[in-house]
Design an enzyme around this catalytic site. Structure first.
Site, mmCIF file in Angstrom:
data_model
loop_
_atom_site.group_PDB
_atom_site.id
_atom_site.type_symbol
_atom_site.label_atom_id
_atom_site.label_comp_id
_atom_site.label_asym_id
_atom_site.label_seq_id
_atom_site.Cartn_x
_atom_site.Cartn_y
_atom_site.Cartn_z
ATOM 1 N N LYS A 213 0.839 -1.506 -0.101
ATOM 2 C CA LYS A 213 -0.121 0.094 -0.469
ATOM 3 C C LYS A 213 0.916 0.760 0.182
ATOM 4 C CE LYS A 213 -2.010 2.941 1.940
ATOM 5 N NZ LYS A 213 -1.877 4.553 1.491
ATOM 6 N N GLU A 288 8.502 1.363 11.336
ATOM 7 C CA GLU A 288 10.001 2.276 11.039
ATOM 8 C C GLU A 288 8.963 3.430 10.799
ATOM 9 O OE1 GLU A 288 13.270 1.509 10.932
ATOM 10 O OE2 GLU A 288 12.799 -0.691 10.519
ATOM 11 N N CYS A 322 13.829 10.513 7.103
ATOM 12 C CA CYS A 322 13.492 9.913 8.789
ATOM 13 C C CYS A 322 14.758 10.467 9.328
ATOM 14 C CB CYS A 322 13.131 8.808 9.125
ATOM 15 S SG CYS A 322 13.511 7.564 7.950
ATOM 16 N N GLU A 421 10.300 16.355 15.346
ATOM 17 C CA GLU A 421 9.841 15.997 13.844
ATOM 18 C C GLU A 421 9.470 17.312 12.711
ATOM 19 O OE1 GLU A 421 9.152 12.907 11.537
ATOM 20 O OE2 GLU A 421 10.581 12.515 11.140
HETATM 21 P P1 NAD Z 1 2.017 9.034 7.730
HETATM 22 O O1 NAD Z 1 1.706 8.431 8.825
HETATM 23 O O2 NAD Z 1 0.840 10.532 7.801
HETATM 24 O O3 NAD Z 1 1.585 8.054 6.421
HETATM 25 C C1 NAD Z 1 2.459 6.911 6.148
HETATM 26 C C2 NAD Z 1 1.246 5.430 5.537
HETATM 27 O O4 NAD Z 1 0.895 5.208 6.833
HETATM 28 C C3 NAD Z 1 0.656 6.293 4.100
HETATM 29 O O5 NAD Z 1 0.681 4.873 3.151
HETATM 30 C C4 NAD Z 1 -0.754 6.239 4.822
HETATM 31 O O6 NAD Z 1 -2.097 6.319 4.058
HETATM 32 C C5 NAD Z 1 -0.868 5.300 6.009
HETATM 33 N N1 NAD Z 1 -1.829 6.010 6.940
HETATM 34 C C6 NAD Z 1 -1.778 6.901 6.989
HETATM 35 N N2 NAD Z 1 -2.945 6.865 7.958
HETATM 36 C C7 NAD Z 1 -3.263 5.636 8.602
HETATM 37 C C8 NAD Z 1 -3.852 4.862 9.126
HETATM 38 N N3 NAD Z 1 -5.296 5.461 10.187
HETATM 39 N N4 NAD Z 1 -4.183 3.402 9.180
HETATM 40 C C9 NAD Z 1 -3.218 2.937 8.311
HETATM 41 N N5 NAD Z 1 -2.688 3.145 7.096
HETATM 42 C C10 NAD Z 1 -2.366 4.845 7.571
HETATM 43 O O7 NAD Z 1 3.715 8.770 7.268
HETATM 44 P P2 NAD Z 1 4.103 10.276 6.128
HETATM 45 O O8 NAD Z 1 3.523 11.293 6.285
HETATM 46 O O9 NAD Z 1 3.584 9.008 4.612
HETATM 47 O O10 NAD Z 1 5.734 9.510 5.699
HETATM 48 C C11 NAD Z 1 6.065 10.866 6.610
HETATM 49 C C12 NAD Z 1 7.034 9.752 7.962
HETATM 50 O O11 NAD Z 1 7.347 9.098 7.948
HETATM 51 C C13 NAD Z 1 7.974 11.308 9.253
HETATM 52 O O12 NAD Z 1 7.294 10.651 10.103
HETATM 53 C C14 NAD Z 1 9.124 10.424 8.920
HETATM 54 O O13 NAD Z 1 10.010 10.378 9.400
HETATM 55 C C15 NAD Z 1 8.647 8.624 8.543
HETATM 56 N N6 NAD Z 1 9.410 7.680 7.493
HETATM 57 C C16 NAD Z 1 10.133 6.701 8.892
HETATM 58 C C17 NAD Z 1 10.943 6.521 8.078
HETATM 59 C C18 NAD Z 1 12.183 5.077 9.138
HETATM 60 O O14 NAD Z 1 12.352 4.017 8.149
HETATM 61 N N7 NAD Z 1 12.121 5.126 9.987
HETATM 62 C C19 NAD Z 1 11.157 6.365 6.397
HETATM 63 C C20 NAD Z 1 10.603 6.953 6.153
HETATM 64 C C21 NAD Z 1 9.899 8.001 6.516
#
Ligand code: NAD
Length: 524
Positions: A213, A288, A322, A421
């Protein structure tokens, strides 16, 4: 062979289920499902606002961040029926897939890696359309990392052997590593292909089927991957792609027949995923999440090297990384020397912020208007109540979501910009006097993803590395990962690890088989 050769070719805007590109189920059915969700679980899932705003729409609106214009309104939001179709396909595929010879699985993984590399430019272009990242400074790296994961995990297909314990007590113990079956990966927008590789390659190498997804902001590369998956020889139902937003992710996370979610994204969503896993079938979860990574520059550090790593780390992908080094602590003896050079380099970087289509540009826009607003608000609040803004801070250009690389100095350690962050090209630089003090401050946030230690003294480097509460530490480097070694964070940066052997454990269940070795001994 290039799969996508002309700009005129249609964008990938269909779901990939059972090795076919298919349209989503009907909008009416979606809306019906929506209403049911609203009654029973939406307030728990926290996606109510998104869902209500979208009303009966069942497609994503995708925006070009360089201009704010619409790229597509056709990519489907997979609904309950689509998720069900993908799971049914997995359930048909899994009994056969888990018995495929390891060397055959290996060949498919290697072939997929090869196809990703051959198509790297086009895949990067598909991500660039809605992420805005230049190919040379980020797009190529990101696809290559995804492909490297498929290469790396291909090597494990016949080497994750399990264990056995001897039978001195009369029982031979055999420990098998068994696949989980229906596994799913929910990805963020900032590194669309790398995160696919980190999840899918480990899942498939260990004999699982995988449902991907991608993020609602950057789904194109993931959808285009379907064609490569098919050409790599994966049987139907083994690797599927469901575009969608949080509602699709929630369907997977709360599904009773999904046995594992590997999630990368924000801390808030990660917590919801864990809650959904607990409230449904206790599915296995890897998280993550975010970071606020410290880099510590000691008085004996090679300053040029420290400046190079710390500045590159915070502007790569416009700071939307991240493990970006967003907090830099510099020993007071070298503070002036380091800061002068660091601020100069960061100010210079504003000159290479621009259109990702322009080959001299290294830094693209922030991903969308909402994220731009979020970063700009952090900068505004940061100026009013905490640190001193010394570089950047302003919007660049009239169109799109470009922002200057930004640095604050002398920041209050209790403040928001020190502790939260921002996920943009915004760094803070503070000075410190001694090792204990800097370790305490570096460990003081709720995150623990990555840290960097810059020093010529190896004893100090190792001592400080062991004191830092963080999943990864770089010595004389920061904000990097190696696919052979575990990747992930402590505290609210997540649970579990990707990459390396740790990822294999995260996608398998151990089964202990005990053999009574004395049984039948005296029988004929
Ligand atoms: P997000 O949490 O908004 O969304 C991530 C994913 O989760 C998307 O595919 C979204 O559609 C899905 N999602 C959203 N709400 C959901 C729910 N209620 N149930 C299930 N899935 C849901 O994050 P983002 O804005 O896409 O990404 C940015 C964040 O990701 C930052 O905090 C960044 O640090 C983190 N990140 C972490 C790593 C790591 O490896 N630690 C790597 C990349 C990004």
């Amino acid at each position: 062979m290039l799969y996508f050769t002309a700009d005129s070719l249609p964008l990938p805007e269909l779901l990939f289920i059972n090795n076919e590109f298919v349209a989503s189920k009907s909008a009416e059915r979606y809306h019906f499902h929506y209403l049911r969700l609203r009654v029973c679980t939406i307030s728990e899932l926290g996606t109510k606002r998104t869902l209500i705003r979208r009303g009966a729409s069942c497609r994503l609106t995708l925006i070009d961040p360089t201009s704010g214009s619409v790229v597509s309104q056709k990519v489907p939001i997979a609904n309950e029926a689509d998720v069900e179709a993908a799971i049914v396909a997995v359930e048909a595929a899994f009994p056969l897939w888990k018995k495929v010879l390891p060397r055959e699985r290996q060949r498919m993984l290697l072939r997929l890696a090869e196809l990703m590399r051959k198509n790297s430019q086009r895949l990067a272009e598909l991500s660039r359309l809605t992420l805005g990242s230049p190919y040379r400074s980020f797009g190529e790296f990101e696809i290559t990392l995804g492909a490297d994961c498929f290469d790396y995990f291909a090597g494990w297909t016949d080497k994750f052997a399990g264990e056995s314990f001897p039978q001195e007590d009369g029982i031979l113990k055999i420990v098998r590593n068994e696949p989980l079956g229906v596994t799913a990966g929910i990805c963020p927008w900032n590194s669309p292909c790398a995160t696919i590789g980190m999840k899918a390659a480990a899942a498939l190498a260990t004999g699982n089927c995988f449902i991907l997804k991608p993020s609602e902001k950057t789904p194109f590369a993931a959808l285009a991957l379907g064609e490569l998956v098919r050409d790599a020889g994966f049987p139907p139902g083994v690797f599927q792609v469901l575009s969608g937003d949080g509602s699709t992710g929630a369907l997977l996370a709360s599904h009773m027949r999904v046995s594992k979610i590997s999630f990368t994204g924000s801390v808030n969503t990660g917590k919801k995923i864990m809650e959904m896993a607990a409230k449904s079938n206790l599915k296995r979860v890897t998280l993550e999440l975010g970071g606020k990574s410290p880099a510590i520059v000691f008085d004996d550090a090679d300053i040029a090297n420290a400046v190079q790593w710390c500045s590159s780390a915070i502007v790569a992908n416009t700071g939307q990384v991240c493990f970006a080094a967003s907090r830099v602590y510099v020993h007071e003896a070298v503070y002036e020397e380091f800061t002068q050079e660091y601020l100069r380099v960061m100010a210079e970087k504003a000159k290479v912020v621009g259109s990702p289509d322009d080959p001299i540009m290294e830094i693209g826009p922030l991903v969308d208007a909402a994220h731009f607003e979020r970063v700009a608000e952090f900068i505004e609040r940061g100026q009013s109540d905490t640190g001193k803004l010394v570089v950047g801070g302003k919007k660049l250009g009239k169109d799109g979501y470009f922002i200057e690389p930004t640095v604050f100095v002398d920041v209050d350690t209790g403040s928001e910009i020190h502790n939260e962050e921002i996920f943009g090209p915004v760094a803070i630089v503070n000075r410190f006097k001694d090792e204990d003090e800097v370790v305490r401050i570096a460990n003081s946030t709720r995150y623990g993803l990555m840290a960097g230690v810059f020093t010529e003294n190896i004893t100090r480097a190792l001592r400080v590395s062991s004191e830092l509460d963080s999943g990864m530490v770089g010595i004389n480097c920061v904000s990097m990962l190696c696919v052979q070694a575990p990747f992930g964070g402590t505290k609210e940066s997540g649970i579990g690890r990707e990459c390396g052997m740790a990822a294999l454990r995260a996608f398998t269940e151990t089964k202990t088989i005990m053999v009574n070795m004395s049984y039948g001994q005296h029988k004929r």
